[in-house]
Write a protein that holds these residues in place. Structure first.
Motif, PDB file in Angstrom:
ATOM      1  N   THR A 249       0.851  -1.192   0.000  1.00 41.84           N
ATOM      2  CA  THR A 249       0.000   0.000   0.000  1.00 41.84           C
ATOM      3  C   THR A 249       0.887   1.242   0.000  1.00 41.84           C
ATOM      4  N   VAL A 250       0.636   2.136  -0.953  1.00 39.43           N
ATOM      5  CA  VAL A 250       1.439   3.366  -0.981  1.00 39.43           C
ATOM      6  C   VAL A 250       0.594   4.596  -0.648  1.00 39.43           C
ATOM      7  N   LEU A 251      -0.696   4.508  -0.970  1.00 44.40           N
ATOM      8  CA  LEU A 251      -1.588   5.644  -0.747  1.00 44.40           C
ATOM      9  C   LEU A 251      -2.820   5.119  -0.029  1.00 44.40           C
TER      10      LEU A 251
ATOM     11  N   ALA B  38       8.201   7.778   0.913  1.00 48.29           N
ATOM     12  CA  ALA B  38       8.824   6.923  -0.103  1.00 48.29           C
ATOM     13  C   ALA B  38       9.840   5.967   0.520  1.00 48.29           C
ATOM     14  N   LYS B  39      10.555   6.450   1.517  1.00 37.51           N
ATOM     15  CA  LYS B  39      11.603   5.615   2.094  1.00 37.51           C
ATOM     16  C   LYS B  39      10.995   4.393   2.778  1.00 37.51           C
ATOM     17  N   GLU B  40       9.876   4.632   3.469  1.00 36.10           N
ATOM     18  CA  GLU B  40       9.199   3.524   4.156  1.00 36.10           C
ATOM     19  C   GLU B  40       8.762   2.461   3.136  1.00 36.10           C
ATOM     20  N   ILE B  41       8.243   2.926   1.999  1.00 37.02           N
ATOM     21  CA  ILE B  41       7.776   2.012   0.951  1.00 37.02           C
ATOM     22  C   ILE B  41       8.943   1.219   0.363  1.00 37.02           C
ATOM     23  N   VAL B  42      10.017   1.939   0.047  1.00 36.17           N
ATOM     24  CA  VAL B  42      11.174   1.279  -0.572  1.00 36.17           C
ATOM     25  C   VAL B  42      11.788   0.270   0.407  1.00 36.17           C
ATOM     26  N   ASP B  43      11.849   0.630   1.678  1.00 33.70           N
ATOM     27  CA  ASP B  43      12.399  -0.306   2.689  1.00 33.70           C
ATOM     28  C   ASP B  43      11.538  -1.559   2.783  1.00 33.70           C
ATOM     29  N   GLU B  44      10.214  -1.373   2.766  1.00 34.56           N
ATOM     30  CA  GLU B  44       9.312  -2.530   2.844  1.00 34.56           C
ATOM     31  C   GLU B  44       9.535  -3.445   1.641  1.00 34.56           C
ATOM     32  N   ILE B  45       9.705  -2.835   0.469  1.00 38.78           N
ATOM     33  CA  ILE B  45       9.886  -3.625  -0.753  1.00 38.78           C
ATOM     34  C   ILE B  45      11.246  -4.325  -0.753  1.00 38.78           C
TER      35      ILE B  45
ATOM     36  N   VAL C 284       6.911  13.941   0.426  1.00 44.54           N
ATOM     37  CA  VAL C 284       6.923  12.498   0.619  1.00 44.54           C
ATOM     38  C   VAL C 284       8.290  11.964   0.241  1.00 44.54           C
ATOM     39  N   TRP C 285       9.027  12.824  -0.505  1.00 41.43           N
ATOM     40  CA  TRP C 285      10.278  12.309  -1.055  1.00 41.43           C
ATOM     41  C   TRP C 285      11.426  12.506  -0.072  1.00 41.43           C
ATOM     42  N   ASP C 286      11.386  11.718   1.003  1.00 40.31           N
ATOM     43  CA  ASP C 286      12.476  11.843   1.948  1.00 40.31           C
ATOM     44  C   ASP C 286      13.509  10.743   1.722  1.00 40.31           C
TER      45      ASP C 286
ATOM     46  N   PHE D 211      12.655  11.543 -13.595  1.00 41.84           N
ATOM     47  CA  PHE D 211      11.282  12.007 -13.408  1.00 41.84           C
ATOM     48  C   PHE D 211      11.185  13.051 -12.306  1.00 41.84           C
ATOM     49  N   ALA D 212      10.217  13.954 -12.462  1.00 37.80           N
ATOM     50  CA  ALA D 212      10.008  14.989 -11.458  1.00 37.80           C
ATOM     51  C   ALA D 212       8.737  14.727 -10.646  1.00 37.80           C
ATOM     52  N   GLU D 213       7.745  14.069 -11.247  1.00 40.07           N
ATOM     53  CA  GLU D 213       6.471  13.848 -10.546  1.00 40.07           C
ATOM     54  C   GLU D 213       6.633  12.734  -9.507  1.00 40.07           C
ATOM     55  N   PRO D 214       5.921  12.851  -8.374  1.00 40.03           N
ATOM     56  CA  PRO D 214       6.181  11.898  -7.284  1.00 40.03           C
ATOM     57  C   PRO D 214       5.924  10.429  -7.649  1.00 40.03           C
ATOM     58  N   PHE D 215       4.847  10.129  -8.381  1.00 35.87           N
ATOM     59  CA  PHE D 215       4.588   8.703  -8.618  1.00 35.87           C
ATOM     60  C   PHE D 215       5.616   8.066  -9.561  1.00 35.87           C
ATOM     61  N   PRO D 216       5.924   8.694 -10.706  1.00 39.91           N
ATOM     62  CA  PRO D 216       6.993   8.133 -11.538  1.00 39.91           C
ATOM     63  C   PRO D 216       8.317   8.007 -10.782  1.00 39.91           C
ATOM     64  N   ARG D 217       8.593   8.981  -9.901  1.00 39.99           N
ATOM     65  CA  ARG D 217       9.831   8.881  -9.107  1.00 39.99           C
ATOM     66  C   ARG D 217       9.788   7.682  -8.189  1.00 39.99           C
ATOM     67  N   LEU D 218       8.625   7.418  -7.622  1.00 44.04           N
ATOM     68  CA  LEU D 218       8.500   6.247  -6.758  1.00 44.04           C
ATOM     69  C   LEU D 218       8.748   4.969  -7.575  1.00 44.04           C
ATOM     70  N   LEU D 219       8.189   4.928  -8.786  1.00 52.31           N
ATOM     71  CA  LEU D 219       8.399   3.754  -9.650  1.00 52.31           C
ATOM     72  C   LEU D 219       9.893   3.549  -9.900  1.00 52.31           C
ATOM     73  N   GLU D 220      10.570   4.660 -10.164  1.00 58.83           N
ATOM     74  CA  GLU D 220      11.999   4.597 -10.445  1.00 58.83           C
ATOM     75  C   GLU D 220      12.760   4.051  -9.229  1.00 58.83           C
ATOM     76  N   ALA D 221      12.370   4.488  -8.051  1.00 56.25           N
ATOM     77  CA  ALA D 221      13.060   4.039  -6.835  1.00 56.25           C
ATOM     78  C   ALA D 221      12.790   2.553  -6.583  1.00 56.25           C
ATOM     79  N   VAL D 222      11.546   2.120  -6.807  1.00 52.94           N
ATOM     80  CA  VAL D 222      11.208   0.714  -6.576  1.00 52.94           C
ATOM     81  C   VAL D 222      11.968  -0.165  -7.578  1.00 52.94           C
TER      82      VAL D 222
END
Ligand code: 5AD
Ligand code: SF4
Length: 437
Positions: free
Chosen positions: A137-139, A163-170, A198-200, A209-220
């Motif tokens: 769950t991200v949102l 974002a960090k919490e999500i990436v750590d979980e993944i 959110v981008w901590d 990417f500059a938008e938060p969701f594409p950036r999250l995809l990139e990080a994952v």
């Protein structure tokens, strides 16, 4: 979303010392997770709870509880319908469940409704036994307030997890063998648009990417071991140029989007407060297809919204023909208490809703058959999941487009391998083919 929440609560209970039962019959504690989105879902949940509570006559120590949106919405009223229920905890207090269960098991008072709203961001995120695929769950919650929808009342306002919490979980899931992640949110493309920052997490190397969701995809995508990323559900407002580029340029992002349209009539879309016209929806589809021509799109449609005329209905049918969805989930409008649409006369008769429902299902079948047939002769990438349930001598998996693909295994093939399969045959639900070396 409910599958995910059930698993997180189960993981929290295991963390508190419980053991997962093999099946329902053997369980001393059963919690029914509930959905409020249509009346029928609530009727089913109440029926199930009635049966489970009746089983307490033979097993007086069994604990039966209810969680989720119906628990949140009905509050204490659920005990009027199911008097011998032990507890009810709404979706915004799910974290309290292990404590409530411990109280009841220790002989504390049962029949409790935990009304405390401890905040929709304070929910469990644990995972049980990790398989190949996991939901994350991200949102949480939703701010859109579509006129027919009870979700914002039940789940509360939107909250983007850091974002960090999500990436750590993944990363933790990947280390346990998970290869495919599905990011969840009611309107997932809104991720990071409501809450700053959110981008901590440190920006990715060479962030594109500059938008938060594409950036999250990139990080994952940079998490070692993650081979596939999916997400649901989409909204046309989030189908930006950047999202289309993320689909095209991040190899792990699968070419499939669930993009609920709800109606093809501008008049009904406006009444539903969906925030787009049919034309804007189709522009979003075009933007995605321009970057990723083979993307699969699925949708949700509501038939029989108050005031929906034959002309409105035909506009929906026409939109389906233009968008050529790979699958559509068709729902009959169900007035939900407290929503603006429930104030309007539910004036499309049940027979007419049924007719429209069947007509759109038939329309979708026809489009689906043609879409699948077009894959014959082409090669898709499949995440090998193991022997097929129907015919264990063959293997099954899903391609990026999220279609089930059946193929013959070769020695050495392992669950979790990404393989290429040339499609030789298709039926409306499934593709069949052979491994390509
Ligand atoms: N009646 C019928 N369908 C509904 N949905 C949401 N609310 C209602 C309602 N009141 C459908 C929408 C949504 C899907 C999850 O459920 O199509 O996308
Ligand atoms: Fe409901 Fe609309 Fe939010 Fe989806 S986007 S959960 S339909 S209010």
């Amino acid at each position: 979303m409910n599958v995910r929440d059930s698993e997180a609560v189960a993981a929290a209970l295991v963390g508190a010392g419980h053991t997962a039962a093999v099946d329902e019959a053997g369980a001393d504690l059963v919690i029914v997770n509930t959905c409020s989105v249509r009346a029928k879902a609530e009727e089913k949940a109440l029926g199930k709870l009635g049966l489970l509570c009746a089983s307490k006559r033979e097993r007086p120590r069994r604990i039966i509880g209810v969680m989720g949106c119906m628990a949140q919405r009905m509050g204490e009223k659920v005990f009027e319908k199911v008097p011998t229920l032990d507890f009810s905890v709404g979706c915004r207090a799910a974290r309290l469940i292990p404590g409530v269960v411990a109280d009841i098991a220790a002989g504390g008072c049962g029949r409790r409704w935990v009304a405390e709203d401890i905040g929709c961001h304070d929910v469990p995120h644990g995972h049980l036994n990790a398989g190949l695929s996991a939901f994350v769950t991200v949102l949480l919650g939703c701010n859109r307030r579509c006129s027919y929808c009870i979700v914002p009342d039940a789940r509360g306002p939107e909250y983007s997890r850091p974002a960090k919490e999500i990436v750590d979980e993944i990363a933790c899931l990947a280390s346990r063998g998970v290869r495919e992640i599905t990011l969840l949110g009611q309107s997932v493309l809104n991720y990071g648009r409501q809450r700053e920052p959110v981008w901590d997490a440190p920006a990715c190397a060479g962030a594109a990417f500059a938008e938060p969701f594409p950036r999250l995809l990139e990080a994952v995508a940079q998490v070692p071991g993650i081979r596939r990323i999916r997400f649901t559900s989409g909204h046309p407002a989030g189908c930006t140029e950047e999202l289309a580029r993320a689909f095209r340029d991040i190899p792990q992002v699968c070419p499939h989007l669930h993009l609920p349209v709800q109606s093809g009539s501008d008049r009904i879309l406006k009444a539903m407060r969906r925030g787009y016209t049919a034309e804007q929806y189709l522009e979003a589809v075009e933007r995605l297809r321009a970057h990723v021509p083979e993307i699969a799109l699925t949708t949700d449609i509501i038939v029989g919204y108050p005031g929906e005329t034959e002309e409105d209905f035909e506009a929906t049918r026409a939109l389906m023909r233009t968008a050529r969805f790979d699958n559509s989930f068709i729902f009959k409008f169900s007035p939900r208490p407290g929503t603006p649409a429930a104030q309007l006369p539910d004036d499309v008769s049940p027979e007419e809703k049924d007719r429209r429902n069947k007509a759109l299902l038939a329309e979708q079948d026809e489009i689906g058959v043609a879409n699948n047939a077009a894959w014959v002769g082409r090669t898709v990438e499949v995440l090998a999941e193991g022997p097929s349930l129907r015919n264990p001598s063959r293997w099954s998996g899903r391609c990026g487009q999220n279609k089930v693909v059946i193929f013959d295994p070769v020695p050495g093939l392992t669950r979790g391998d990404l393989v290429k399969v040339e499609i030789s045959r298709a039926n409306p639900q499934t593709l069949f083919g052979n491994l390509v070396a």
